[in-house]
Design a protein around this motif. Structure first.
Motif, PDB file in Angstrom:
ATOM      1  N   ASP A   1     -11.358 -11.104   6.704  1.00  0.00           N
ATOM      2  CA  ASP A   1     -10.025 -10.536   6.528  1.00  0.00           C
ATOM      3  C   ASP A   1     -10.075  -9.203   5.786  1.00  0.00           C
ATOM      4  O   ASP A   1     -11.067  -8.872   5.124  1.00  0.00           O
ATOM      5  N   SER A   2      -8.971  -8.481   5.879  1.00  0.00           N
ATOM      6  CA  SER A   2      -8.906  -7.168   5.232  1.00  0.00           C
ATOM      7  C   SER A   2      -7.466  -6.829   4.887  1.00  0.00           C
ATOM      8  O   SER A   2      -6.531  -7.492   5.343  1.00  0.00           O
ATOM      9  N   CYS A   3      -7.322  -5.785   4.096  1.00  0.00           N
ATOM     10  CA  CYS A   3      -5.985  -5.275   3.774  1.00  0.00           C
ATOM     11  C   CYS A   3      -6.102  -3.808   3.381  1.00  0.00           C
ATOM     12  O   CYS A   3      -6.840  -3.468   2.447  1.00  0.00           O
ATOM     13  N   PRO A   4      -5.391  -2.923   4.088  1.00  0.00           N
ATOM     14  CA  PRO A   4      -5.397  -1.512   3.702  1.00  0.00           C
ATOM     15  C   PRO A   4      -4.456  -1.301   2.519  1.00  0.00           C
ATOM     16  O   PRO A   4      -3.355  -1.850   2.483  1.00  0.00           O
ATOM     17  N   ILE A   5      -4.877  -0.497   1.571  1.00  0.00           N
ATOM     18  CA  ILE A   5      -4.079  -0.223   0.377  1.00  0.00           C
ATOM     19  C   ILE A   5      -3.742   1.267   0.326  1.00  0.00           C
ATOM     20  O   ILE A   5      -4.624   2.113   0.158  1.00  0.00           O
ATOM     21  N   GLY A   6      -2.465   1.560   0.470  1.00  0.00           N
ATOM     22  CA  GLY A   6      -2.016   2.942   0.363  1.00  0.00           C
ATOM     23  C   GLY A   6      -1.319   3.220  -0.950  1.00  0.00           C
ATOM     24  O   GLY A   6      -1.078   4.377  -1.311  1.00  0.00           O
ATOM     25  N   GLY A   7      -1.005   2.148  -1.684  1.00  0.00           N
ATOM     26  CA  GLY A   7      -0.330   2.295  -2.976  1.00  0.00           C
ATOM     27  C   GLY A   7      -1.321   2.268  -4.124  1.00  0.00           C
ATOM     28  O   GLY A   7      -1.834   1.199  -4.488  1.00  0.00           O
ATOM     29  N   PHE A   8      -1.633   3.421  -4.670  1.00  0.00           N
ATOM     30  CA  PHE A   8      -2.572   3.499  -5.787  1.00  0.00           C
ATOM     31  C   PHE A   8      -2.316   4.778  -6.579  1.00  0.00           C
ATOM     32  O   PHE A   8      -1.684   5.721  -6.086  1.00  0.00           O
ATOM     33  N   GLU A   9      -2.782   4.787  -7.806  1.00  0.00           N
ATOM     34  CA  GLU A   9      -2.685   5.969  -8.664  1.00  0.00           C
ATOM     35  C   GLU A   9      -3.991   6.737  -8.518  1.00  0.00           C
ATOM     36  O   GLU A   9      -5.024   6.344  -9.078  1.00  0.00           O
TER      37      GLU A   9
ATOM     38  N   ILE B   1      -7.714   2.840   0.569  1.00  0.00           N
ATOM     39  CA  ILE B   1      -8.581   1.809   0.002  1.00  0.00           C
ATOM     40  C   ILE B   1      -8.439   0.581   0.893  1.00  0.00           C
ATOM     41  O   ILE B   1      -7.329   0.200   1.263  1.00  0.00           O
ATOM     42  N   VAL B   2      -9.559  -0.023   1.256  1.00  0.00           N
ATOM     43  CA  VAL B   2      -9.510  -1.211   2.113  1.00  0.00           C
ATOM     44  C   VAL B   2     -10.225  -2.366   1.429  1.00  0.00           C
ATOM     45  O   VAL B   2     -11.364  -2.224   0.965  1.00  0.00           O
ATOM     46  N   CYS B   3      -9.535  -3.501   1.346  1.00  0.00           N
ATOM     47  CA  CYS B   3     -10.087  -4.703   0.732  1.00  0.00           C
ATOM     48  C   CYS B   3     -10.617  -5.642   1.827  1.00  0.00           C
ATOM     49  O   CYS B   3     -10.006  -5.773   2.884  1.00  0.00           O
ATOM     50  N   PHE B   4     -11.726  -6.315   1.532  1.00  0.00           N
ATOM     51  CA  PHE B   4     -12.310  -7.257   2.482  1.00  0.00           C
ATOM     52  C   PHE B   4     -12.618  -8.576   1.792  1.00  0.00           C
ATOM     53  O   PHE B   4     -13.099  -8.587   0.646  1.00  0.00           O
ATOM     54  N   GLY B   5     -12.329  -9.674   2.473  1.00  0.00           N
ATOM     55  CA  GLY B   5     -12.592 -10.991   1.912  1.00  0.00           C
ATOM     56  C   GLY B   5     -12.166 -12.068   2.885  1.00  0.00           C
ATOM     57  O   GLY B   5     -12.041 -11.836   4.091  1.00  0.00           O
ATOM     58  N   TYR B   6     -11.932 -13.266   2.334  1.00  0.00           N
ATOM     59  CA  TYR B   6     -11.503 -14.403   3.152  1.00  0.00           C
ATOM     60  C   TYR B   6     -10.143 -14.888   2.672  1.00  0.00           C
ATOM     61  O   TYR B   6      -9.929 -15.081   1.472  1.00  0.00           O
ATOM     62  N   ARG B   7      -9.255 -15.085   3.598  1.00  0.00           N
ATOM     63  CA  ARG B   7      -7.874 -15.481   3.281  1.00  0.00           C
ATOM     64  C   ARG B   7      -7.794 -16.827   2.566  1.00  0.00           C
ATOM     65  O   ARG B   7      -8.614 -17.718   2.794  1.00  0.00           O
ATOM     66  N   VAL B   8      -6.785 -16.962   1.736  1.00  0.00           N
ATOM     67  CA  VAL B   8      -6.523 -18.225   1.055  1.00  0.00           C
ATOM     68  C   VAL B   8      -5.744 -19.157   1.962  1.00  0.00           C
ATOM     69  O   VAL B   8      -5.995 -20.364   2.012  1.00  0.00           O
ATOM     70  N   LYS B   9      -4.804 -18.609   2.702  1.00  0.00           N
ATOM     71  CA  LYS B   9      -4.000 -19.417   3.620  1.00  0.00           C
ATOM     72  C   LYS B   9      -3.846 -18.686   4.947  1.00  0.00           C
ATOM     73  O   LYS B   9      -4.040 -17.474   5.033  1.00  0.00           O
TER      74      LYS B   9
END
Length: 205
Positions: free
Chosen positions: A153-161, A179-187
């Protein structure tokens, strides 16, 4: 040759992919899978093949926590197996930069001709920052799709300082594209809701 089954697998990956807002912090992505995702980013297409990006990987608990605070405390950053900060090499795209000199060296005997052509092209670009950022987004999308294809799984992050993120990385000049996060979903994710094909696609013959 790409087979029909491969096409089905790819569409399944696209349906699997979603912006995961919380990862299972106990599950880590294997190093080989991490490097596969990063390699897909490295091989991504870019305007004139200039690869105007650098990927900074943050994966220690300490660095992830610092980055989460710089990303408006979004939990997916801290719970991810690793995060990729994509830097846009905007200044390096200037025709007189050392980076461009190195990139143009690839053309060998045609370097002088290619340099003249690039200088003319660069002068016609209305917004260099936007042009560069758009290339970075291509790499980010490819990494997220590649991850989905292997069940990550992943999530793009556009909200950052930006200043805080640069401080963490001990950088001053580069712009942060995403910024892109990678990992495994909880649900499990909700069912994907998209506009119909016929509504989105317009054939102009």
């Amino acid at each position: 040759m790409i087979t029909k089954s491969k096409k089905i697998e790819f569409l399944q990956a696209m349906n699997f992919r979603h912006a995961c807002k919380l990862f299972d912090a106990k599950k880590s992505i294997k190093e080989t899978d991490r490097d596969y995702i990063l390699e897909v980013g490295r091989l991504s297409p870019s305007s004139r093949g200039l690869e105007p990006w650098d990927f900074y990987v943050l994966q220690s608990a300490e660095m992830k926590q610092k980055l989460q605070l710089a990303c408006l405390n979004q939990p997916q950053v801290g719970t991810a197996s690793f995060n990729v900060v994509i830097l846009a090499k905007i200044k390096d795209l200037h025709p007189d930069s050392k980076y461009m000199e190195k990139m143009l060296e690839r053309f060998g005997v045609n370097k002088e001709q290619k340099t003249i052509a690039y200088r003319e092209f660069y002068g016609q670009v209305a917004d260099v920052k936007l042009w560069c950022m758009n290339q970075c987004f291509i790499a980010a999308a490819n990494m997220m799709t590649a991850a989905a294809f292997i069940g990550i799984d992943s999530c793009p992050i556009g909200g950052f300082e930006a200043d805080k993120v640069k401080s963490i990385l001990k950088l001053k000049d580069p712009e942060i594209a995403l910024i892109v996060c990678f990992g495994y979903r909880v649900k499990e994710a909700r069912v994907k809701n998209r506009r119909a094909f016929e509504e989105v696609v317009k054939f102009v013959d």
